[in-house]
Design a protein around this motif. Structure first.
Motif, short mmCIF file in Angstrom:
data_model
loop_
_atom_site.label_atom_id
_atom_site.label_comp_id
_atom_site.label_asym_id
_atom_site.label_seq_id
_atom_site.Cartn_x
_atom_site.Cartn_y
_atom_site.Cartn_z
N VAL A 152 -49.57 76.68 -32.72
CA VAL A 152 -50.01 75.68 -31.75
C VAL A 152 -49.76 74.28 -32.31
CG1 VAL A 152 -52.03 74.76 -30.52
CG2 VAL A 152 -51.71 77.25 -30.73
N LYS A 153 -50.11 74.09 -33.57
CA LYS A 153 -49.93 72.78 -34.21
C LYS A 153 -48.45 72.38 -34.23
CE LYS A 153 -51.25 72.69 -38.47
NZ LYS A 153 -51.94 72.54 -39.76
N GLU A 154 -47.59 73.32 -34.56
CA GLU A 154 -46.15 73.03 -34.62
C GLU A 154 -45.62 72.62 -33.25
OE1 GLU A 154 -42.14 74.89 -36.58
OE2 GLU A 154 -43.76 76.27 -36.07
N THR A 155 -46.00 73.35 -32.21
CA THR A 155 -45.57 73.01 -30.85
C THR A 155 -46.11 71.64 -30.44
OG1 THR A 155 -45.50 75.35 -30.26
CG2 THR A 155 -45.58 73.77 -28.45
N LEU A 156 -47.38 71.39 -30.73
CA LEU A 156 -47.98 70.10 -30.39
C LEU A 156 -47.20 68.95 -31.01
CD1 LEU A 156 -50.19 68.16 -29.40
CD2 LEU A 156 -51.47 68.73 -31.49
N PHE A 157 -46.92 69.03 -32.30
CA PHE A 157 -46.24 67.93 -32.96
C PHE A 157 -44.78 67.80 -32.53
CE2 PHE A 157 -50.04 67.84 -35.49
CZ PHE A 157 -50.21 66.49 -35.73
N ASN A 158 -44.16 68.88 -32.11
CA ASN A 158 -42.81 68.78 -31.56
C ASN A 158 -42.82 68.01 -30.24
OD1 ASN A 158 -41.50 70.08 -33.66
ND2 ASN A 158 -41.64 72.09 -32.68
N VAL A 159 -43.93 68.12 -29.49
CA VAL A 159 -44.04 67.43 -28.20
C VAL A 159 -44.43 65.96 -28.37
CG1 VAL A 159 -45.42 67.32 -26.08
CG2 VAL A 159 -44.55 69.52 -26.89
N ILE A 160 -45.41 65.67 -29.22
CA ILE A 160 -45.90 64.28 -29.30
C ILE A 160 -45.05 63.41 -30.21
CG2 ILE A 160 -48.27 64.90 -28.71
CD1 ILE A 160 -49.02 64.57 -31.66
N GLY A 161 -44.09 64.00 -30.85
CA GLY A 161 -43.22 63.25 -31.75
C GLY A 161 -43.33 63.87 -33.11
N PRO A 162 -42.25 64.47 -33.57
CA PRO A 162 -42.36 65.19 -34.83
C PRO A 162 -42.71 64.29 -36.01
CG PRO A 162 -40.10 65.22 -34.01
CD PRO A 162 -40.95 64.58 -32.97
N TYR A 163 -42.34 63.01 -35.94
CA TYR A 163 -42.65 62.10 -37.05
C TYR A 163 -43.14 60.77 -36.48
CZ TYR A 163 -40.51 65.62 -39.88
OH TYR A 163 -40.25 66.81 -40.47
N PHE A 164 -43.93 60.07 -37.28
CA PHE A 164 -44.53 58.81 -36.85
C PHE A 164 -44.15 57.69 -37.79
CE2 PHE A 164 -47.32 62.35 -35.76
CZ PHE A 164 -47.35 62.22 -34.38
N ASP A 165 -44.20 56.49 -37.26
CA ASP A 165 -43.91 55.30 -38.05
C ASP A 165 -45.16 54.44 -38.05
OD1 ASP A 165 -42.59 53.36 -39.49
OD2 ASP A 165 -41.65 52.46 -37.73
N GLY A 180 -56.41 54.73 -16.54
CA GLY A 180 -55.70 54.20 -17.70
C GLY A 180 -54.94 55.23 -18.50
N LEU A 181 -55.09 56.52 -18.16
CA LEU A 181 -54.37 57.58 -18.87
C LEU A 181 -53.50 58.34 -17.89
CD1 LEU A 181 -57.14 59.29 -21.06
CD2 LEU A 181 -55.43 57.64 -21.81
N SER A 182 -52.34 58.76 -18.35
CA SER A 182 -51.52 59.64 -17.54
C SER A 182 -51.26 60.92 -18.33
CB SER A 182 -50.20 58.98 -17.15
OG SER A 182 -49.45 58.64 -18.31
N SER A 183 -51.29 62.04 -17.63
CA SER A 183 -51.08 63.33 -18.27
C SER A 183 -49.59 63.55 -18.49
CB SER A 183 -51.66 64.45 -17.40
OG SER A 183 -51.40 65.70 -17.99
N ASP A 184 -49.22 63.82 -19.73
CA ASP A 184 -47.81 64.04 -20.06
C ASP A 184 -47.45 65.51 -20.01
OD1 ASP A 184 -47.38 61.34 -20.51
OD2 ASP A 184 -47.80 61.49 -22.65
N ARG A 185 -48.26 66.34 -20.65
CA ARG A 185 -47.94 67.76 -20.76
C ARG A 185 -49.21 68.57 -20.87
NH1 ARG A 185 -42.83 69.03 -23.78
NH2 ARG A 185 -43.20 71.17 -23.22
N ILE A 186 -49.11 69.80 -20.45
CA ILE A 186 -50.16 70.79 -20.66
C ILE A 186 -49.49 71.98 -21.33
CG2 ILE A 186 -51.82 72.35 -19.59
CD1 ILE A 186 -52.07 70.28 -17.31
N LEU A 187 -49.99 72.35 -22.49
CA LEU A 187 -49.44 73.47 -23.24
C LEU A 187 -50.49 74.57 -23.29
CD1 LEU A 187 -48.06 71.36 -26.23
CD2 LEU A 187 -46.76 72.18 -24.26
N THR A 188 -50.12 75.79 -22.97
CA THR A 188 -51.07 76.89 -22.94
C THR A 188 -50.66 77.96 -23.95
OG1 THR A 188 -51.46 76.46 -20.60
CG2 THR A 188 -52.19 78.60 -21.44
N PHE A 189 -51.64 78.41 -24.74
CA PHE A 189 -51.47 79.45 -25.75
C PHE A 189 -52.62 80.43 -25.60
CE2 PHE A 189 -50.00 75.38 -27.27
CZ PHE A 189 -48.72 75.65 -27.76
#
Length: 184
Positions: free
Chosen positions: A28-41, A163-172
């Motif tokens: 789940v964590k791997e999929t989440l980070f692939n969606v929100i951006g694998p790396y951050f600055d 003020g928020l928009s839904s980008d994705r819903i991931l189900t596991f």
């Protein structure tokens, strides 16, 4: 449970003893980070109801500059501190044993804003909506910041909050991640 990518890749994390913590599994964590951006600055992350600290530590490993870990369980905070030491993120981390609502008020008084907020409350309690409203009211999320809600699939989450928009819903299975971005 381990750090999947980045500077601390492969580090095994300690688990909180007992059954009161439900850590986000690696898949789940791997999929989440692939969606929100694998790396951050840079930027700041908030791991609220942190448990083991796995999500905040993964964000640090992938380039978030600073992470704040909040949990009201003494055992969870001790585990988070051990995991911070294992990953060598002591200088980039803060942790507080505190109720989530009080912690949010404390962070707002410090004028802290986050690029990334993980919200993974106990499944048996109705924390999500009140905490999201408080985060929005106190303006803790940066513009274009990401809010990740982990919840059981049976809990219905609004498609949008002011003020928020839904980008994705991931189900596991019975776990669902709802990902929001703060609009400018």
């Amino acid at each position: 449970m381990r750090i999947i990518a980045g500077s601390a890749k492969g580090t095994k994390l300690k688990m909180v003893p007992g059954k009161h913590v439900r850590p986000t599994v690696d898949r789940v964590k791997e999929t989440l980070f692939n969606v929100i951006g694998p790396y951050f600055d840079e930027g700041w992350a908030l791991d609220l109801f942190a448990g083991t600290g796995g999500l905040g530590l993964e964000a640090l490993s992938r380039g978030i500059a600073h992470a704040v870990f909040i949990d009201q369980s003494r055992t969870s905070i001790e585990t988070i501190k051990e995991n911070i030491q294992l990953t060598h993120f002591e200088k980039q981390s803060e942790w507080y044993r505190q109720d989530a609502r009080a912690a949010i008020k404390f962070l707002a008084k410090r004028a802290v804003k986050f690029n990334l907020i993980f919200l993974d409350p106990p499944y048996h309690e109705n924390w999500l909506e009140p905490i999201v409203y408080q985060i929005l009211q106190l303006d803790l999320l940066e513009d274009r910041g990401v809010l990740v809600l982990e919840h059981p699939t049976r809990v219905k989450i609004p498609e949008s909050w002011s003020g928020l928009s839904s980008d994705r819903i991931l189900t596991f299975g019975d776990t669902q991640l709802t990902i929001f971005t703060k609009e400018k």
